[in-house]
Design a protein around this motif. Structure first.
Motif, short mmCIF file in Angstrom:
data_model
loop_
_atom_site.label_atom_id
_atom_site.label_comp_id
_atom_site.label_asym_id
_atom_site.label_seq_id
_atom_site.Cartn_x
_atom_site.Cartn_y
_atom_site.Cartn_z
N UNK A 81 0.66 -1.73 0.15
CA UNK A 81 -0.32 0.05 -0.27
C UNK A 81 0.72 1.23 -0.20
N UNK A 82 0.42 2.68 -1.23
CA UNK A 82 1.43 3.85 -1.27
C UNK A 82 1.12 4.16 0.29
N UNK A 83 2.33 5.27 0.34
CA UNK A 83 2.11 6.29 1.64
C UNK A 83 2.53 7.57 1.34
N UNK A 84 2.22 8.13 2.20
CA UNK A 84 2.33 9.49 1.47
C UNK A 84 2.46 10.58 3.06
N UNK A 85 3.93 10.97 3.01
CA UNK A 85 4.25 12.19 4.32
C UNK A 85 3.44 13.39 4.47
N UNK A 86 2.89 13.57 5.46
CA UNK A 86 2.03 14.77 5.54
C UNK A 86 2.54 15.47 6.74
N UNK A 87 3.08 16.65 7.26
CA UNK A 87 3.47 16.85 7.70
C UNK A 87 5.28 15.88 8.45
N UNK A 88 4.05 15.33 10.32
CA UNK A 88 4.98 14.39 10.53
C UNK A 88 4.62 13.04 10.53
N UNK A 89 3.16 13.28 9.68
CA UNK A 89 2.73 11.86 9.51
C UNK A 89 2.40 11.23 8.04
N UNK A 90 2.72 9.55 8.48
CA UNK A 90 2.71 9.06 7.33
C UNK A 90 1.45 8.24 7.47
N UNK A 147 -1.01 6.35 5.19
CA UNK A 147 -1.32 5.13 4.25
C UNK A 147 -2.45 4.89 3.62
N UNK A 148 -1.79 5.12 1.98
CA UNK A 148 -3.59 5.30 1.73
C UNK A 148 -4.06 4.16 0.14
N UNK A 149 -4.97 3.89 -0.31
CA UNK A 149 -5.36 2.99 -1.78
C UNK A 149 -5.65 4.17 -3.00
N UNK A 150 -5.26 3.93 -4.48
CA UNK A 150 -5.05 5.34 -4.84
C UNK A 150 -6.22 3.95 -6.06
N UNK A 151 -7.16 4.06 -6.32
CA UNK A 151 -7.38 2.88 -7.62
C UNK A 151 -8.18 3.89 -8.56
N UNK A 152 -8.48 3.37 -10.36
CA UNK A 152 -9.25 3.64 -10.96
C UNK A 152 -8.71 5.11 -11.82
#
Length: 276
Positions: A1-10, A12-17
């Motif tokens: 599962x991909x993840x992205x850093x937003x400030x101090x928080x990583x 996780x998210x799904x990205x479909x379609x």
């Protein structure tokens, strides 16, 4: 599962379609996988992004120094849109997540330019943040987060999960799906401690302070609302529709709070038609 850093928080998210971007916001103690049935129905014609925000079910604790307040949670949602460079977003929110989005509309420091449409499914609003049945847990977490986390642990037992799921669904949640939907809330005492910290700041003052901002929000808003919900009855959706200047209500029959589980076809259809 991909993840992205937003400030101090990583995150996780799904990205479909592919297609118009639809971002799904969940509530307390669940993950973005709560929306999977709706994502499956929309991803043939929409880009569906379902993050797991640190609302008490993240896979790993985010750390004691991370702000888990309602205001910080709103900044995190908009920060995610920026980190993924999304535009013309339809933001869909449920349960506690809806209350956080509503409260965040009142934060003048936030830039909502990436959001073109809002969809609220059954969620907290006005003085119902949290709903009255959940208020004792919030008060306990605000008073003593250690005791609060113990109460939250009780929700992970078989009787606790039965009570939880019966409050938010018509037919419960299949046992095989619970690990994915409840994530770290089930698996991690450290995450439950963060859940208690997050819970402690759920206050109606946040949503009530945003009412004037709702009256000024002129972009389209949809309330896609389950009609069989004791916590968030249809009158809450109607009150929101009367407050926003450009809003409509679409009922989701035979559904409680988790419309995405009770009636995924009707929920996906409501969102798709609204985006069009």
């Amino acid at each position: 599962m991909p993840s992205v850093a937003v400030g101090d928080v990583e995150i996780d998210y799904t990205d479909t379609g592919s297609g118009p971007a639809v971002v799904f916001v969940h509530g307390a103690y669940v993950t973005g996988r709560l929306w999977q049935d709706v994502v499956d129905r929309l991803s043939d014609s929409h880009r569906c992004i379902a993050p797991t925000l640190p609302f008490g079910a993240q896979a790993e604790p985010v750390g004691v120094d991370v702000d888990l307040s309602v205001a910080a949670s709103g900044r995190l949602i908009l920060g995610l849109l920026e980190a993924l460079d999304l535009s013309d977003v339809t933001l869909v929110a449920n349960d506690t997540g809806g209350g956080i989005v509503l409260a965040s509309l009142g934060d003048a420091a936030l830039n909502w330019g990436r959001v073109s449409r809002l969809v609220f499914t059954n969620c907290d609003s006005f003085e119902h943040f949290p709903p009255s049945s959940f208020a004792p847990i919030v008060r306990l977490c605000a008073l003593n987060q250690t005791l609060g986390s113990l109460v939250l642990k009780a929700l992970t037992t078989a009787p606790g999960l039965k009570a939880f799921t019966s409050a938010v669904t018509r037919n419960g949640i299949d046992a095989a799906r619970r690990p994915a939907i409840f994530g770290g809330f089930l698996a991690s005492a450290a995450v439950r401690r963060e859940a208690a910290r997050f819970t402690a700041d759920l206050k109606p003052s946040h949503t009530l302070a945003a009412v004037d901002a709702l009256k000024r929000w002129d972009k389209p808003v949809l309330m896609a609302w389950g009609t069989s919900d004791k916590m968030f009855p249809l009158s809450h959706a109607q009150r929101l529709a009367e407050t926003f200047p450009n809003a409509e209500v679409r009922t989701i029959e035979d559904s409680s709070t988790y419309v995405m589980l009770d009636q995924p076809d009707a929920t996906a259809s409501a969102i798709s038609e609204f985006v069009k």
